[in-house]
Design a protein around this motif. Structure first.
Motif, mmCIF file in Angstrom:
data_model
loop_
_atom_site.group_PDB
_atom_site.id
_atom_site.type_symbol
_atom_site.label_atom_id
_atom_site.label_comp_id
_atom_site.label_asym_id
_atom_site.label_seq_id
_atom_site.Cartn_x
_atom_site.Cartn_y
_atom_site.Cartn_z
ATOM 1 N N GLN A 1 -14.253 6.786 -0.984
ATOM 2 C CA GLN A 1 -14.266 6.566 0.470
ATOM 3 C C GLN A 1 -13.949 7.852 1.232
ATOM 4 O O GLN A 1 -14.354 8.018 2.375
ATOM 5 N N ARG B 1 -3.995 12.698 -4.787
ATOM 6 C CA ARG B 1 -3.661 11.343 -4.355
ATOM 7 C C ARG B 1 -2.912 10.691 -5.511
ATOM 8 O O ARG B 1 -3.262 10.869 -6.675
ATOM 9 N N ARG C 1 -12.516 4.142 -6.413
ATOM 10 C CA ARG C 1 -13.053 3.576 -5.162
ATOM 11 C C ARG C 1 -12.401 4.225 -3.947
ATOM 12 O O ARG C 1 -13.079 4.550 -2.963
ATOM 13 N N SER C 2 -11.087 4.407 -4.015
ATOM 14 C CA SER C 2 -10.376 4.995 -2.879
ATOM 15 C C SER C 2 -10.823 6.431 -2.624
ATOM 16 O O SER C 2 -11.056 6.832 -1.477
ATOM 17 N N GLU D 1 0.822 -1.212 0.000
ATOM 18 C CA GLU D 1 0.000 0.000 0.000
ATOM 19 C C GLU D 1 0.859 1.266 0.000
ATOM 20 O O GLU D 1 0.504 2.258 -0.633
ATOM 21 N N ARG E 1 -9.411 1.497 -9.163
ATOM 22 C CA ARG E 1 -8.899 1.528 -7.798
ATOM 23 C C ARG E 1 -8.870 2.943 -7.240
ATOM 24 O O ARG E 1 -9.247 3.196 -6.090
#
Length: 679
Positions: free
Chosen positions: A528, A497, A524-525, A190, A521
């Motif tokens: 959140q 990000r 989705r991140s 990660e 990906r």
């Protein structure tokens, strides 16, 4: 709405308050930095704005807290490392990079995790994702109990091939949590999902050791700001010139290590944009260091790996002297040349300037804080370039007699006058700084004569003309309040990000499939975090098959990547090849729009400069001359004049050389251009 930017430097903490209802009037505050409690200077600078706290919609700040902790190795979290059996010594083995090639006793940086704090587990994934050996659950439970009983505050988990296949890392983390470990846990898949296990492990460990320090600092800062009425969103500058929320910065402190230097480049980027300047060299000289960078067509140079807390030599980072970190950052050349840089006589009897610095405490001899060593600031005072009674509107009183005394001790050793010694110090420090400017221009195949020099920092405008003349630069832009210019850059940052996914196959295969997965990906991140609107900027790392390093290039669907890479390789290295081109990593940066400060342009009224406030004798580094002294606060857009002269303002002093003409533009910048010697 009101925007606030706070730049925490090694010597001063600068605060800029920008009200979009009154964009012509930017309020500024400069207070001394307390190295032990960085948040104190932030609160002190903002306390006078408590009455406007409810109108503040954004507070962004840059900090060197991470860099300082790694340099001094203080405040770091007690960290354990879990890795594969046989890889316990990966932090020592590293790469074959010796910081001193011919020194048989050279010392590499002390590993951030002691050998006895590294735990190796049985179990391994193959490079294709198949399981060579199953994880040993008994090992994991035993290590989890030892980690808890030993009082570790953070754990780094870095296993082979986890950048593509993270199942084993995730299981190790799950076992830790089930055993009751409540500290910070990082998994390399990660933090840095790229191949090369040493760099991935090092990046993850750096993140872990900084996690507690940075999260506590940001929590204290947020609490102190709330106590004086500031409840607005708080952002932190990233190393790449974008910003993070404090939640993100606390989880990923590795992304803000180079936070401070990025702010000045971002401010320069914004200024270059409004001036229509395609090519700019940035020059930021503060109390401890001088930094140089480039901006071409609105883009600063970016790199994707650096060594944190590394030593530098003439602007270059010494490989093998720091801790490898793979994070995007603005690529700058930095030298130990600031106002507090110490001048001394070396063992051969010669004069040297740097790399040691007097810092903010005790500071230059002229500060009167018991510092006795001569510094660049003391030399500028003796050379008549700085008025010791005018800095910070007279709130920072400097002592001319103490500066003369400090420079005098050196001059007597060499048997020359105090004035000549001051000039020599300034010539040497100029030579050191010009190397940084050459590094980001000439040594990268760029002609500095085609660039505009944007000079800022408290000491930058004192040396800008000397440096420009040395490199043949014909235009200099000095922004209003150059000593606080970096803080303004914080008000122009975007939230972002960064997402990375390995590819590791020839570009003839489907690279687009990887980018499709990466986009999903990222979506989705970001969802959140409640970010649904963003701009995606995509890049791909390419190399010839068998090469050890990559070139990062913009990615567009249906682009011939092999041709694009070969063309760039030819441009950079003078040749290209018919070898297979391999895609290594897919990168996506999501830029989230945020409110930003906008400079207001004023109408020009050409006129001669107002009356001088004084005149004084000043060294032009070769001759002494009595020159007029102006107060920048009296300048209006359209005012113009010729050098040599001195322009003083709240936070800085500008020395304009005898071959330069100047004018104040619509944004209140000092715009300097060279003129022929006959004019």
């Amino acid at each position: 709405m009101i925007y606030v930017g706070v730049d925490i430097g090694g010597t001063f903490t600068d605060t800029v308050v920008f009200d979009e209802n009154a964009p012509q009037h930017v309020e500024i505050v400069k207070v001394s930095t307390d190295a032990n409690e960085l948040e104190k200077a932030v609160v002190e600078g903002l306390r006078r704005y408590q009455g406007k706290a409810q109108s503040v919609s954004l507070l962004s700040h840059a900090t060197t807290v991470g860099t300082n902790a790694l340099l001094t190795r203080t405040g770091l979290a007690k960290t354990a490392l879990i890795t594969n059996q046989g890889f316990r010594d990966i932090l020592e083995i590293g790469r074959q990079r010796r910081p001193e090639l011919y020194n048989l006793r050279t010392q590499r940086p002390v590993p951030l995790v002691r050998r006895r704090d590294r735990f190796t587990v049985r179990g391994r994934m193959r490079v294709d994702g198949s399981q060579l050996e199953q994880l040993n659950n008994e090992d994991l439970r035993t290590f989890a109990q030892r980690i808890i009983q030993s009082g570790f505050e953070a754990v780094s988990i870095s296993l082979l091939h986890s950048y593509a296949y993270p199942a084993h890392e995730n299981k190790v983390r799950d076992v830790l949590r089930e055993a009751g470990f409540s500290g910070h846990v990082d998994v390399s898949s990660e933090i840095d999902p790229e191949y090369r296990e040493y760099e991935r492990t090092s990046t993850t460990v750096v993140n872990s050791v900084l996690s507690l320090l940075v999260s506590k600092y940001l929590t204290r800062l947020e609490r102190e700001l709330r106590l004086i009425g500031f409840h607005c969103p708080l952002y932190v500058m990233n190393s790449d010139g974008t910003a993070s929320t404090i939640t993100q910065a606390s989880q990923r402190p590795v992304s803000i290590i180079e936070s401070g230097p990025a702010a000045g480049v971002l401010a320069s980027k914004s200024l270059a944009s409004v001036l229509g300047c395609r090519k700019a060299i940035t020059f930021d000289m503060g109390g401890t260091t001088a930094k140089a960078g480039t901006i071409i067509n609105g883009r600063p140079d970016l790199a994707y790996e650096f060594e944190a807390a590394a030593r530098t030599y003439h602007g270059r980072s010494i490989k093998g002297s720091g801790y490898p970190v793979r994070q995007p950052f603005i690529d700058l050349a930095e030298v130990s040349a600031g106002g507090g840089t110490i001048a001394s006589i070396d063992e051969t009897g010669g004069l040297k300037v740097g790399p040691e610095s007097a810092g903010a405490d005790p500071g230059p001899a002229a500060y009167g804080k018991a510092g006795r060593q001569a510094t660049v600031t003391d030399a500028n005072i003796v050379a008549g370039r700085i008025n010791p009674t005018q800095l910070l509107s007279g709130n920072l009183q400097l002592h001319y007699d103490l500066a003369v005394e400090a420079i005098g001790r050196l001059s007597r050793t060499l048997g020359i006058s105090v004035e000549k010694m001051a000039e020599r110090i300034l010539r040497i420090v100029n030579n050191n700084m010009s190397r940084a400017l050459r590094l980001v221009s000439i040594e990268r195949g760029r002609d500095p004569r085609e660039y505009t020099l944007i000079s800022f920092g408290g000491a930058g405008p004192l040396h800008a003309c000397d440096l420009a003349e040395e490199l043949g630069i014909k235009r200099i832009v000095i922004p209003l309040h150059p000593g606080l210019f970096s803080a303004f850059g914080l008000l122009t940052a975007e939230l972002s990000r960064t997402f990375t996914q390995p590819i590791l196959r020839p570009v003839t295969a489907s690279v687009e499939r990887t980018f499709t997965q990466l986009r999903e990906r990222a979506r989705r991140s970001l969802k959140q975090e409640a970010f649904t609107t963003y701009q995606a900027m995509e890049h791909v790392d390419l190399r010839y098959q068998g090469q050890a390093y990559e070139i990062t290039l913009p990615y567009r669907r249906h682009t011939n990547l092999a041709r694009l890479f070969s063309r760039e390789h030819q441009k950079l290295y003078g040749y290209s090849s018919n070898d297979t081109v391999e895609a290594v990593n897919a990168r996506l940066r999501a830029v989230i729009p945020t409110p930003k400060a906008r400079l207001a342009k004023k109408s020009l009224r050409p006129s001669r400069p107002p009356a001088t406030i004084s005149s004084r004798r000043m060294s032009l580094l070769g001759a002494w001359q009595k020159v007029p002294v102006y107060s920048r606060e009296t300048f209006r857009p359209g005012v113009y004049g010729k050098g040599p002269c001195i322009v003083e303002e709240y936070d800085s002093t500008t020395v304009i050389g005898k071959h330069w003409s100047w004018t104040v533009d619509g944004y209140e910048n000092l715009d300097l251009t060279t003129r022929s010697k006959s004019q």
